[in-house]
Each structure stands twice: as C-alpha cells, then as structure tokens.
Scaffold this active site. Structure first.
Site, mmCIF file in Angstrom:
data_model
loop_
_atom_site.group_PDB
_atom_site.id
_atom_site.type_symbol
_atom_site.label_atom_id
_atom_site.label_comp_id
_atom_site.label_asym_id
_atom_site.label_seq_id
_atom_site.Cartn_x
_atom_site.Cartn_y
_atom_site.Cartn_z
ATOM 1 N N ASP A 70 -36.372 -32.525 -61.497
ATOM 2 C CA ASP A 70 -36.019 -32.754 -60.099
ATOM 3 C C ASP A 70 -34.644 -32.161 -59.811
ATOM 4 O OD1 ASP A 70 -36.572 -34.544 -57.531
ATOM 5 O OD2 ASP A 70 -34.470 -34.769 -58.067
ATOM 6 N N TYR A 87 -27.406 -29.416 -55.260
ATOM 7 C CA TYR A 87 -26.876 -29.670 -56.603
ATOM 8 C C TYR A 87 -26.144 -28.446 -57.158
ATOM 9 C CZ TYR A 87 -30.134 -33.647 -56.522
ATOM 10 O OH TYR A 87 -30.828 -34.781 -56.186
ATOM 11 N N LYS A 113 -35.329 -29.360 -52.952
ATOM 12 C CA LYS A 113 -35.200 -30.100 -51.701
ATOM 13 C C LYS A 113 -34.540 -29.250 -50.619
ATOM 14 C CE LYS A 113 -34.499 -34.353 -54.362
ATOM 15 N NZ LYS A 113 -33.993 -33.790 -55.630
ATOM 16 N N HIS A 146 -34.788 -33.329 -47.924
ATOM 17 C CA HIS A 146 -33.834 -34.149 -48.679
ATOM 18 C C HIS A 146 -33.427 -35.415 -47.924
ATOM 19 C CE1 HIS A 146 -30.569 -33.626 -51.997
ATOM 20 N NE2 HIS A 146 -30.945 -34.887 -51.888
#
Length: 323
Positions: free
Chosen positions: A50, A55, A84, A117
């Site tokens: 994930d 990120y 996402k 998200h």
C-alpha cells in the site's frame, strides 16, 4: 505460506491479500529504508503493498518490487499494489495524468488498486497542501461523483484493476453508490481502524454494500507531525492487549492484527524491522477465541490517532462522523 490462501474477493471479482504492507514513512526516514523494507517484506511473504502519491517513495517501492521480480522471487501477477489519488488532483481531467505519472515512477503497467485518498478536494498546483497568504489551506469545489467517473475511466483503460476510496464516511460512500449511471462500486474503503477505534458501524455498512474495509493505523501509528494526535495512549502498551499476548505467546502487535483479520477486515501493517515484518506474517498461524474477540471489542474508545489536522476545516472533513 501460500499467500493466495489469505485473500478477500472484491466486488469486481479481483482478489486482495488480507494482509498488506504499508509503505508510508516519516519524512526524516531515508527513502532507501523504504526500498529495503519493501524487499524484506517480499522475502517474508507479503504480496500486498500500500502506497500513495503523497508518500513520495513510489519510485523506491517500484524498484524493490521489480528487483524481486527480476530475482524470480515473485511474478508481477502475484503482487497487489495500491496507490492513491491526492486531493489536489480531484478535477476529472487531472485523474488519469497523475495515475500515469505514478505508473512511470513505479515502472509498472498498472496498479491493482487506485483509491481516492481523501474526500477533500484541494486547489490544484505543485503544492501538496496549497495555502493562501493567510496560511490557510486552499480548498477546491469538485463534485466527488465526477472524480469517481474519472476513476472509472482509469479502470476501463486498464491502468487500475480495481478502484476504491479512503477516509470516506457513510454519507460520502452513499453519494458515490447512489450516483446516477454508476459503473463500478468502490471495492474498498480504507480507514483508520484498531482496538481503540474498531469502526463497527462503518464495517457493518461496508459489508452490507459488499465493500471491503481496509484498516490503517492498526498498531496505533507513528506520531506524524501535524497529522497525528501526540497525546493519545500507546496502543501496544494496553494491559488487556498485553495480557492476551502473553496468553497466546504472541506479540501485542500480532494480537492486534489477528483481531482485525478475524473481523474480515483487510489489514495494513507497517515496519522497517526485519524481525517485526516476519512476525507480522505469522498472524495466520493462530486464532483468537470468541471470548477473547469480545474482550478486545470492549477496548473500543473511539480514539483517533490520525486527525489530519491540516484538512480539518474542509467542509468534507469526514472524521467528525463516526460513520
């Protein structure tokens, strides 16, 4: 362990491994550690990964996956990869281009799951959290249903095998489910969920709509600056949880993960420690009794670690509703 044994079937027919590896990191953690941790996770048996645009480590995670494919450890079809859509890309014309950018970073042909998200559109631009001169976050007005239609087109184009949402409450899910002309239902809703926030009402609703609940923050989460409440209790030090860990001769983390799995929740576990990564894969080796499950149910306090405080003023802010 045969990872195929522990999968859940999504409402579009695809399979998602019940235990996933979370790749989010604190900003001060070097990106190379995400790369190495992903490799360790694959070696330990993880097949579900994930990640997300925000990120900023998808290049590293993609490299780790491709390196293990090159070694013959896994095949691409065995990997379930989630990315996402960030809030600044909710305008329908931005959805596919940013997914294509993600695929370029990963150097993969498709993602297995693409999710919205947050249900909170922000002003498009280069900044992840665009702010005005007053320092306040700049919101955008986008109909989530039009964003969802763009997500459906990504699935049709083969860029994403499945599509879902994250951090949606019941009202926001119903908005998508009741959309005229809906082509694909969300396969999942990824939310914070753990023994202190067991999401029982939202779980029941999702099950009634054949939507899988995916849990993040399952071990209490790291203290991400500005996003996580630093005053919350340390989940893994809970005395009841620790007593059960002693009873089963397991770690408190393993008990926490097993509790969620037995509730038919897909679990995202995160660690940079080889020892803990391996331990997390051992949660399929034991089973909690109904009595102990009920005991853990009783630990619910509706405590949220993840407050997403920079987004708190947004009119779509979902966390104030229990479900």
């Amino acid at each position: 362990m045969d990872h195929k044994t522990y999968c859940v079937k999504l409402n579009d027919g695809n399979l998602m491994p019940a235990l996933g590896f979370g790749t989010a990191r604190k900003w001060e953690v070097p990106k190379i550690e995400s790369l190495e941790a992903t490799k360790l996770a694959i070696d330990a048996g993880f097949r579900h990964f994930d990640s997300a645009y925000t990120y900023s480590i998808e290049e590293e995670v993609g490299l780790a996956i491709r390196s293990k494919i090159a070694e013959g450890i896994v095949q691409r079809k065995e990997i379930f990869y989630t990315s996402k859509l960030w809030c600044t890309f909710h305008q329908p014309e931005l959805v596919r281009p940013v997914l294509e950018d993600t695929l370029r970073k990963l150097q993969l042909d498709y993602v297995d799951l693409y999710v919205i998200h947050f249900p909170m559109p922000l002003k498009p631009g280069e900044q992840l959290l665009p702010k005005g001169e007053d320092g306040k976050v700049l919101y955008d007005t986008v109909d989530l249903c039009t964003t969802w239609e763009a997500m459906e087109k990504c699935k049709d184009a083969g860029l994403a095998k499945s599509i879902g949402v994250s951090n949606f409450n019941r009202r926001q899910l119903e908005m998508i489910l009741n959309k005229p002309g809906l082509k694909y239902k969300p396969v999942c809703n990824q939310v914070e969920c753990h023994i202190y926030l067991n999401q029982s009402k939202l779980l029941d609703f999702c099950k009634s709509k054949d939507i899988v609940l995916v849990a993040y923050g399952v071990l209490g989460t790291q203290r991400y600056e500005n996003w996580v409440n630093p005053d919350t209790p340390v989940l893994l030090e809970d005395p009841v949880l620790c007593a059960l860990a002693k009873k089963y001769k397991r770690s408190p983390a393993q008990i926490s993960l097993r509790y969620l799995l037995q509730r038919e929740i897909v679990v995202l576990a995160k660690s940079f420690s080889e020892k803990r990564i391996k331990e997390n894969m051992q949660v399929f080796e034991f089973h909690l009794t109904p009595e102990d499950m009920k005991t853990l149910d009783g630990l619910n306090r509706n405590i949220r670690y993840f407050t997403a405080s920079p987004l708190r003023g947004h009119p779509n802010y979902p966390f104030l509703d229990e479900y």
